[in-house]
Structure formats: structure tokens, C-alpha cells
Design an enzyme around this catalytic site. Structure first.
Site, PDB file in Angstrom:
ATOM      1  N   CYS A   1       5.278   8.043  14.458  1.00  0.00           N
ATOM      2  CA  CYS A   1       5.044   6.493  14.265  1.00  0.00           C
ATOM      3  C   CYS A   1       5.980   5.509  15.215  1.00  0.00           C
ATOM      4  O   CYS A   1       5.668   5.507  16.368  1.00  0.00           O
ATOM      5  CB  CYS A   1       5.078   6.209  12.794  1.00  0.00           C
ATOM      6  SG  CYS A   1       4.077   4.620  12.572  1.00  0.00           S
TER       7      CYS A   1
ATOM      8  N   GLU B   1       3.629  13.539   7.451  1.00  0.00           N
ATOM      9  CA  GLU B   1       4.016  13.880   6.160  1.00  0.00           C
ATOM     10  C   GLU B   1       3.282  13.197   5.191  1.00  0.00           C
ATOM     11  O   GLU B   1       3.481  13.465   3.801  1.00  0.00           O
ATOM     12  CB  GLU B   1       5.460  13.144   6.065  1.00  0.00           C
ATOM     13  CG  GLU B   1       5.652  11.767   6.100  1.00  0.00           C
ATOM     14  CD  GLU B   1       5.513  11.106   7.456  1.00  0.00           C
ATOM     15  OE1 GLU B   1       5.088  11.776   8.336  1.00  0.00           O
ATOM     16  OE2 GLU B   1       5.616   9.797   7.289  1.00  0.00           O
TER      17      GLU B   1
ATOM     18  N   HIS C   1       1.025   9.842  10.768  1.00  0.00           N
ATOM     19  CA  HIS C   1       2.050  10.466   9.770  1.00  0.00           C
ATOM     20  C   HIS C   1       1.899  11.650   9.262  1.00  0.00           C
ATOM     21  O   HIS C   1       1.113  11.988   8.039  1.00  0.00           O
ATOM     22  CB  HIS C   1       2.319   9.439   8.590  1.00  0.00           C
ATOM     23  CG  HIS C   1       2.913   8.025   9.104  1.00  0.00           C
ATOM     24  ND1 HIS C   1       4.331   7.736   8.961  1.00  0.00           N
ATOM     25  CD2 HIS C   1       2.254   6.977   9.355  1.00  0.00           C
ATOM     26  CE1 HIS C   1       4.430   6.784   9.364  1.00  0.00           C
ATOM     27  NE2 HIS C   1       3.527   6.069   9.732  1.00  0.00           N
TER      28      HIS C   1
END
Lengths: 209, 259
Positions: free
Chosen positions: A83, A189, A187
Site C-alpha cells: 500500500c 493481510e 492489502h
């Protein structure tokens, strides 16, 4: 021999524990560190971040973390940007009209959001279309979607840097890389099991393409 | 193209899952961590935990729940209920919440929105609005009014004006919760949702009233919502997250279909 240490760079740019937790889920034990010397000794580095380019650059340059990051990338160890980490890797950003790290040639541009029905920012799940194979993207299949939250997007000078594309207002580079550095606008995650697959691939990547 | 999102809301009271019907009476229906994991594995796009714990000394239980969920659920996690300060927001962020929902306290003190946006990023602040239909008046020209305290206290505040003010103060997203529709399973308040979605540039999450898959389709198309929030539809096993997404996908609604 113990495995090389993985560090997540902490530069006051968002909550890093979600990255750490997702890494742990795929067996990658990663420590969070704000110490440039610790980063220099790391065997693998994650460069995440959310927030604005201007304040991020101020934090990075305050203690020399920008230099440490440049050194580890030059040393050839695997580095993953996420990001804002990806965005400030380019030469400059339209956000805060900020000169950034210059690890990759190109500019980060603001979505224009001209269409009144386009919501600001680009937030949610969107398809990541792999345009060139990369070891970190090895587990990604056609139609796989990742979670995005951003109002600016990377515009690399060199097409060869682009590994994946995503369509929002325009088609933009959603994954870029060169040599041992790879970075995603999305992202991993927060992207469910597809994201975990990407992190697992990064955990096993030797930094070569 | 950006997908529409399916969001499941889990009401948590004293660390246990509860589902409200018209905000009155709740019953426990299981372990929130287990449910969260189940939905995550079944393709849910985002989770909301709403803390309906009455007493403030039980706040730490919620932090534990959030922490436990964040360790095993890798989709955006949003938490709300009783957030009154930047400290409440940052505590939840540290525990693993991606997004923070503010509601009643922001109505009473709107600066809470900008303070939280400054502290944890505007894109992470969700303004949750409980709304009821009222006769159009000078005070509420849109015909919808904000209520607080779980739907019990009308505020004489126009819902559309509040949505736009929330956006201006830095909210990154809006939850449009119709308390008239909540718990009825008769469908979302389409007119309200669309009116607000067309009046702001931030994403709108429709909430309250979902009972059938067609309701989700309607609110994501006609209602112009970016996301549909469900609760009892999935909590009691009548529908699954993957089943709802498959239905929407088959109706031509863009959804994330691989997980």
C-alpha cells in the site's frame, strides 16, 4: 542454522499488527522494528503502511530508515512493499506533492473520481489480474480479488515493473517489482486466504525473479 | 471492477453473540470468535462486531474478542458500540480492528468523527446511523430522523443532513441502519439507502431488514448501496455467506467469488 530474521518496518504509518498476524498464520515469524540497524541485519523485510505520503516520508527520513531500506534492497534480500509502502517507493507522489524514495521510477497519481458514482477512496475487494508471472504471485488465479483502500495509484515509468493490474476509474498497476523488491497496492493481510497465499509465497521467495 | 460487499454483523454482549430484534431483547446465539471464523472461511467480505454490553467494565472483554478474532480472520474487521473517545478507537485498533464505528457519541459530539479520523485515518472511521422515518418537517426535511441509544432516543436531527455532515467531518464510510426495518426481515429501506448513497461520495453500507437474498440484490442495485449488512439471516443458519454471494453473483451483482 536459524532462519533469517523477518522485519516489518515501523515508521508510524498505521497498525502493523495485522500484517504481523497474517505472516504468523503462514508460518512467517516477523518482528516489528523502528530501528534502521535492525532492518540492515534482517534477512527479509516488509515495508507496509497506510496514511499520507508527506508524513510517511518525514517519519522515514527522521531516523535514517529511508537509507536502511535502500541498503537492504541493494543487498538483494527479499523486500515486500504494501500500500503506502509501494506508493512512496516511487519517485514522487501527487499526494502532498511529495518527493518520495525513488526506489522505482514513476509517479503516484490521484484518482480523479470524475464519475459521480465512483466512491472515494477505492475501498473494497477488486480483481488483481496478473500480467507477468512472479514467484510472489504464483498462487494467484484468474478472478482472485484482494482488499484495497487507497485514493492514489502508482503510475510506473517502465512497463516492465508491472506484474498485475486492477481496474477502478482507470486500469492501474496493482503489483509492481524489480529484482528483489516486490510491492502490492492491495492489502494481502486483509485479503483472506488468497492474501495469505501471497504472503506464504513471499515467505518462501529467495528474491530472484 | 470493485465488488459489492457482504458484511455480517455480530452483536456481542458480555463477550457472547446476541441478535437484537427491533433493538429490544437479545438472546445469546454462540461464540463470536467461532462464528467469525466460520463466516470468514465461507467467503464473507467483512465483519462488524457491535458491542451491546451495557456496563463499561465489560469493555475489556470486547477487546479480548477482537484480539482473538483478528488472530484468525484475515478480512477487514470493523468494531462499534459505545465508542466515545479517540482512546476507545485506538484501543480497538491495537486489538486488531481495522475500522471503527461511531454512532451515538458522534451525534452528541460530532467532533468525535474528525478526532478519530485524525487519529486512525479517515478511511477507517465508519459513521453508523440509526434512522427512522418521520413526517417531513422543517427540522427533518428528508423525512428521516436520527435516533440514538439503540433506537430509543429521537434526536430531531435530519438523517440526510447528518450523513453529509459526517462525510464532511471525515467519516470514511456510512452505515444506514433503518430501525423501522431492523429485525422485520421484510427488506432494507431502499428509498432511504438510495437517497443517502446518492448524496455522498463515501461508501454506504445498508443495514436493517434483510430476510431474503432478493432483499440484498435490491439494496445493492436499486438502493445503490456499496455493501449489504446481514445478521439473523446467517446467524440462525437459514442462509450461508457463500450461498448469498452465489445468488447475488448469479443475479449479475459483482461479488468476490473466490476465497
Amino acid at each position: 542454522m536459524s532462519k533469517p530474521r523477518t522485519l516489518i518496518i515501523d515508521y508510524d504509518a498505521g497498525n502493523l499488527r495485522s500484517v504481523q498476524r497474517a505472516c504468523a498464520e503462514v508460518g512467517l515469524e516477523a518482528a516489528i522494528s523502528a530501528d534502521p540497524d535492525a532492518v540492515r541485519r534482517a534477512g527479509r523485510v516488509i515495508f507496509p503502511g497506510v496514511g499520507a505520503a508527506g508524513s510517511a516520508m518525514r517519519s522515514l527520513t527522521r531516523n535514517g530508515m529511508d537509507q536502511a531500506l535502500k541498503e537492504v534492497i541493494a543487498d538483494g534480500i527479499p523486500v515486500l512493499g504494501i500500500c503506502l509502502g509501494l506508493q512512496i517507493s516511487f519517485d514522487r507522489s501527487e499526494e502532498d506533492d511529495q518527493e518520495t524514495l525513488g526506489l522505482l521510477p514513476g509517479t503516484v497519481r490521484r484518482f480523479r473520481f470524475d464519475h459521480p458514482e465512483l466512491k472515494i477512496p477505492h475501498m473494497g475487494w477488486n480483481e488483481v489480474r496478473v500480467v507477468k508471472p512472479h514467484p510472489v504471485l504464483a498462487g494467484i488465479e484468474a478472478g482472485d480479488e484482494f482488499y484495497f483502500v487507497h485514493g492514489y495509484y502508482p503510475d510506473p515509468e517502465d512497463e516492465a515493473l508491472i506484474y498485475a493490474r486492477t481496474e477502478y476509474e482507470t486500469e492501474f498497476a496493482s503489483a509492481v517489482g524489480r529484482d528483489n523488491y516486490f510491492a502490492t497496492q492491495f492489502h494481502p493481510e486483509k485479503s483472506g486466504r488468497v492474501g495469505l497465499r501471497l504472503l506464504a509465497a513471499f515467505a518462501g521467495w529467495d528474491g530472484r525473479c | 471492477m470493485l465488488s459489492k460487499r457482504l458484511i455480517a454483523c455480530l452483536d456481542v454482549r458480555d463477550g457472547k453473540l446476541a441478535k437484537s430484534v427491533k433493538f429490544v431483547d437479545t438472546r445469546d446465539i454462540g461464540d463470536p470468535v467461532e462464528k467469525a471464523r466460520e463466516y470468514y472461511l465461507d467467503g464473507l467480505d467483512e465483519l462488524v462486531f457491535y458491542d451491546i454490553t451495557a456496563s463499561s467494565d465489560a469493555r475489556n472483554i470486547m477487546l479480548d474478542v477482537v484480539e482473538a478474532v483478528a488472530e484468525q480472520v484475515f478480512i477487514p474487521l470493523s468494531v462499534g458500540g459505545g465508542i466515545r473517545s479517540v482512546a476507545d478507537a485506538t484501543d480497538l485498533r491495537l486489538a486488531g480492528a481495522e475500522k471503527i464505528n461511531v454512532n451515538s457519541a458522534a451525534v452528541k459530539r460530532p467532533e468525535l468523527i474528525s478526532e478519530c479520523a485524525e487519529a486512525v485515518g479517515a478511511q477507517n472511521i465508519v459513521l453508523s446511523m440509526d434512522i427512522r422515518a418521520v413526517p417531513e418537517s422543517a427540522q427533518c426535511p428528508s423525512g428521516y430522523e436520527i435516533v440514538i441509544n439503540g433506537g430509543r432516543t429521537p434526536m430531531g436531527l435530519d438523517a440526510l443532513a447528518w450523513a453529509q455532515k459526517g462525510e464532511a467531518l471525515g467519516a470514511g464510510e456510512l452505515v444506514v441502519n433503518s430501525i423501522d426495518a431492523d429485525g422485520t426481515r421484510a427488506g432494507y429501506e431502499l428509498r432511504l439507502t438510495r437517497m443517502i448513497a446518492e448524496s455522498v461520495r463515501i461508501p454506504v453500507i445498508a443495514s436493517g431488514g434483510a430476510g431474503l437474498p432478493e432483499h440484498l440484490e435490491a439494496v445493492l442495485t436499486e438502493g445503490k448501496a456499496d455493501a449489504a449488512l446481514v445478521a439473523s439471516m446467517v446467524h440462525y443458519g437459514d442462509y450461508t455467506c457463500s450461498g448469498l454471494k452465489t445468488y447475488l453473483h448469479e443475479q449479475g451483482v459483482k461479488m468476490r467469488m473466490s476465497w
